[in-house]
Write a protein that holds these residues in place. Structure first.
Motif, PDB file in Angstrom:
ATOM      1  N   SER A  96       0.756  -1.146  -0.002  1.00 31.78           N
ATOM      2  CA  SER A  96       0.014  -0.029   0.033  1.00 31.78           C
ATOM      3  C   SER A  96       0.886   1.404  -0.031  1.00 31.78           C
ATOM      4  O   SER A  96       0.479   2.359  -0.160  1.00 31.78           O
ATOM      5  CB  SER A  96      -0.920  -0.071   1.111  1.00 31.78           C
ATOM      6  N   ASN A  97       2.029   1.242   0.198  1.00 26.08           N
ATOM      7  CA  ASN A  97       3.063   2.264   0.321  1.00 26.08           C
ATOM      8  C   ASN A  97       3.893   2.346  -0.815  1.00 26.08           C
ATOM      9  O   ASN A  97       4.986   1.756  -1.241  1.00 26.08           O
ATOM     10  CB  ASN A  97       3.948   2.021   1.532  1.00 26.08           C
ATOM     11  N   ALA A  98       3.384   3.310  -1.927  1.00 32.63           N
ATOM     12  CA  ALA A  98       4.046   3.332  -3.134  1.00 32.63           C
ATOM     13  C   ALA A  98       5.526   4.084  -3.058  1.00 32.63           C
ATOM     14  O   ALA A  98       6.358   3.787  -3.756  1.00 32.63           O
ATOM     15  CB  ALA A  98       3.315   4.545  -3.937  1.00 32.63           C
ATOM     16  N   ARG A  99       5.530   5.020  -2.047  1.00 30.60           N
ATOM     17  CA  ARG A  99       6.985   5.664  -1.750  1.00 30.60           C
ATOM     18  C   ARG A  99       7.949   4.330  -1.497  1.00 30.60           C
ATOM     19  O   ARG A  99       9.021   4.572  -1.744  1.00 30.60           O
ATOM     20  CB  ARG A  99       6.807   6.511  -0.744  1.00 30.60           C
ATOM     21  N   ALA A 100       7.554   3.401  -0.495  1.00 32.51           N
ATOM     22  CA  ALA A 100       8.389   2.472  -0.027  1.00 32.51           C
ATOM     23  C   ALA A 100       8.543   1.515  -1.265  1.00 32.51           C
ATOM     24  O   ALA A 100       9.901   1.123  -1.432  1.00 32.51           O
ATOM     25  CB  ALA A 100       7.852   1.609   0.942  1.00 32.51           C
ATOM     26  N   MET A 101       7.720   1.211  -2.060  1.00 39.16           N
ATOM     27  CA  MET A 101       7.980   0.523  -3.335  1.00 39.16           C
ATOM     28  C   MET A 101       8.992   0.933  -4.353  1.00 39.16           C
ATOM     29  O   MET A 101       9.498   0.512  -5.016  1.00 39.16           O
ATOM     30  CB  MET A 101       6.818   0.005  -3.888  1.00 39.16           C
ATOM     31  N   GLU A 102       8.934   2.571  -4.183  1.00 45.97           N
ATOM     32  CA  GLU A 102       9.878   3.237  -5.215  1.00 45.97           C
ATOM     33  C   GLU A 102      11.453   3.280  -4.419  1.00 45.97           C
ATOM     34  O   GLU A 102      12.355   2.728  -5.130  1.00 45.97           O
ATOM     35  CB  GLU A 102       9.440   4.544  -5.218  1.00 45.97           C
ATOM     36  N   LYS A 103      11.472   3.208  -3.093  1.00 43.53           N
ATOM     37  CA  LYS A 103      12.851   3.306  -2.637  1.00 43.53           C
ATOM     38  C   LYS A 103      13.657   1.850  -2.823  1.00 43.53           C
ATOM     39  O   LYS A 103      14.693   1.847  -2.799  1.00 43.53           O
ATOM     40  CB  LYS A 103      12.585   3.612  -1.078  1.00 43.53           C
ATOM     41  N   VAL A 104      12.805   0.884  -2.722  1.00 44.74           N
ATOM     42  CA  VAL A 104      13.559  -0.585  -2.746  1.00 44.74           C
ATOM     43  C   VAL A 104      14.243  -0.602  -4.018  1.00 44.74           C
ATOM     44  O   VAL A 104      15.138  -1.494  -3.938  1.00 44.74           O
ATOM     45  CB  VAL A 104      12.446  -1.836  -2.525  1.00 44.74           C
ATOM     46  N   LYS A 105      13.858   0.050  -4.808  1.00 46.58           N
ATOM     47  CA  LYS A 105      14.487  -0.190  -6.324  1.00 46.58           C
ATOM     48  C   LYS A 105      16.089   0.311  -6.127  1.00 46.58           C
ATOM     49  O   LYS A 105      16.958   0.195  -7.076  1.00 46.58           O
ATOM     50  CB  LYS A 105      13.989   0.912  -7.283  1.00 46.58           C
ATOM     51  N   THR A 106      16.349   1.103  -4.999  1.00 39.85           N
ATOM     52  CA  THR A 106      17.684   1.729  -5.058  1.00 39.85           C
ATOM     53  C   THR A 106      18.529   0.662  -3.894  1.00 39.85           C
ATOM     54  O   THR A 106      19.770   0.970  -3.865  1.00 39.85           O
ATOM     55  CB  THR A 106      17.741   3.087  -4.442  1.00 39.85           C
ATOM     56  N   LEU A 107      17.792  -0.216  -3.466  1.00 44.37           N
ATOM     57  CA  LEU A 107      18.434  -1.106  -2.349  1.00 44.37           C
ATOM     58  C   LEU A 107      19.370  -2.236  -2.905  1.00 44.37           C
ATOM     59  O   LEU A 107      18.709  -2.936  -3.626  1.00 44.37           O
ATOM     60  CB  LEU A 107      17.518  -1.539  -1.310  1.00 44.37           C
ATOM     61  N   PRO A 108      20.433  -2.936  -2.280  1.00 48.05           N
ATOM     62  CA  PRO A 108      21.279  -4.056  -2.771  1.00 48.05           C
ATOM     63  C   PRO A 108      20.732  -5.250  -2.287  1.00 48.05           C
ATOM     64  O   PRO A 108      21.243  -6.016  -1.841  1.00 48.05           O
ATOM     65  CB  PRO A 108      22.522  -3.573  -2.250  1.00 48.05           C
ATOM     66  N   ILE A 109      19.367  -5.507  -2.424  1.00 49.40           N
ATOM     67  CA  ILE A 109      18.588  -6.366  -1.956  1.00 49.40           C
ATOM     68  C   ILE A 109      18.295  -7.816  -3.110  1.00 49.40           C
ATOM     69  O   ILE A 109      18.186  -7.464  -4.405  1.00 49.40           O
ATOM     70  CB  ILE A 109      17.161  -6.342  -1.470  1.00 49.40           C
ATOM     71  N   ASP A 110      18.256  -8.925  -2.836  1.00 50.66           N
ATOM     72  CA  ASP A 110      18.073  -9.811  -3.840  1.00 50.66           C
ATOM     73  C   ASP A 110      16.900 -10.228  -4.068  1.00 50.66           C
ATOM     74  O   ASP A 110      16.292 -10.727  -5.194  1.00 50.66           O
ATOM     75  CB  ASP A 110      18.581 -11.246  -2.991  1.00 50.66           C
TER      76      ASP A 110
END
Length: 284
Positions: free
Chosen positions: A17-31
C-alpha cells in the motif's frame, strides 16, 4: 543460473500500500522483495493496495531483484481476490501465508496457474506437514514465519532460538529434499546489528538460503552473512584444482590443507563459486 545458485541473501518485506516504499526498494542492494498485501496492510487499504502494487510492478524498475507478492489467506475475505489479481501482475512468485497442507498450495495453484508459489511456514501444523508442502510441483520457496511460530509455540525469546529448532529443522529438511529455496524468519530488533548478525550466521550455518528483513538497515548484514566469504571462495578454488589435478594424474586422492578432498567436497565447492558468481552478476 540454477535455483541453488540464485541468491536470496536479503529478502525485504515492503507494504504493497506504500508507493513511496516500493519506489525506494529499487535503490537497495537486495536480492528479493516481498510486496506484502497481508500483515503490513490495514483492512481498509487491502483493496486499494492491489491497484497500487499492480501499477508499481507494471512501471518496473526493480532490476534483477525477485518480485514476490504475499497475499492474504484464501480463507478470508481478501485472499481469493488477491490471488486473482496477482495472477495478472508482472511478478515472479506469489507467497501464501500460514500454509499447513499441500491442498492449500493446490487451491492457490488453481487460481494462479503457472506462477511459482512460495509458502509461509509459521504454524506447528505447517512444520509437521512440511514434506508434503515442499513436494508440490508449483512450490519454489519457503519462508519461515518465526514470529507467528513463536506465538503458536508459546515460547520465550532466546538468542539461540532453541524453542523453534525442531520446526526450523523440519522445514529445512523438506526444502533441501525437494530443491526448494528456503529463507529464514525476520529479526525484530532492526537496530541491533550484532544480534542480527548472530542470527544470520546461525541461519547460514543451518543451511538457510537467506534472511527475510523488515528494515533497509538490515540489508548489509544479511548480504554479507549469506554470501560466500573470500576465504570460502579461495578454498573452493583450491579444492577443485587439487581434485582435477589428482584425477588427471590418476591418483584418485586429492589433499588440501591436510584434508582429503572427495567428489562431494568438489560439488559443494562448485556451488560456492556459482553462488559467488551469481551475486557478482546481480551487482552489474
Amino acid at each position: 543460473m540454477t535455483r541453488r545458485a540464485r541468491p536470496y541473501r536479503s529478502v525485504l518485506y515492503v507494504p504493497a500500500s506504500n508507493a513511496r516504499a516500493m519506489e525506494k526498494v529499487k535503490t537497495l542492494p537486495i536480492d528479493a522483495i516481498i510486496f506484502d498485501l497481508e500483515d503490513a496492510v490495514a483492512p481498509d487499504q487491502k483493496i486499494p493496495a492491489r491497484a497500487t502494487l499492480a501499477t508499481a510492478l507494471k512501471e518496473g524498475g526493480y532490476g534483477k531483484r525477485q518480485r514476490i507478492v504475499r497475499i492474504n489467506d484464501l480463507s478470508n475475505q481478501w485472499g481469493t481476490a488477491d490471488a486473482e489479481a496477482v495472477a495478472q501482475m508482472d511478478c515472479d512468485a506469489v507467497l501464501l501465508p500460514k500454509v499447513e497442507s499441500a491442498a492449500q498450495v493446490e487451491a492457490l495453484a488453481q487460481i494462479t496457474k503457472d506462477l511459482p508459489i512460495w509458502a509461509m511456514m509459521e504454524t506447528p501444523l505447517g512444520m509437521l506437514h512440511a514434506a508434503e508442502i515442499a513436494a508440490h510441483n508449483t512450490l519454489e520457496g519457503m519462508v519461515m514465519g518465526t514470529n507467528d511460530l513463536a506465538k503458536e509455540l508459546q515460547s520465550r525469546f532466546r538468542a539461540d532460538r532453541l524453542p523453534m529448532q525442531a520446526g526450523l529443522g523440519l522445514c529445512l529438511l523438506a526444502a533441501k529434499a525437494r530443491g526448494v529455496t528456503i529463507v529464514d524468519g525476520v529479526y525484530n530488533a532492526f537496530k541491533d546489528a550484532d544480534g542480527l548478525r548472530a542470527e544470520c550466521e546461525q541461519g547460514r550455518d543451518m543451511g538457510f538460503d537467506g534472511k527475510t528483513l523488515i528494515h533497509p538497515a538490515q540489508v548489509a548484514v544479511a548480504n554479507e552473512s549469506f554470501a560466500p566469504s573470500n576465504d570460502e571462495v579461495e578454498l573452493a578454488t583450491r579444492q577443485i584444482a587439487a581434485f582435477e589435478e589428482a584425477e588427471a594424474a590418476g591418483t584418485g586422492v586429492a589433499v588440501v590443507d591436510g584434508k582429503i578432498v572427495e567428489n562431494l567436497h568438489v560439488v559443494t565447492a562448485r556451488e560456492i563459486l556459482a553462488k559467488a558468481e551469481a551475486i557478482a552478476a546481480l551487482a552489474t
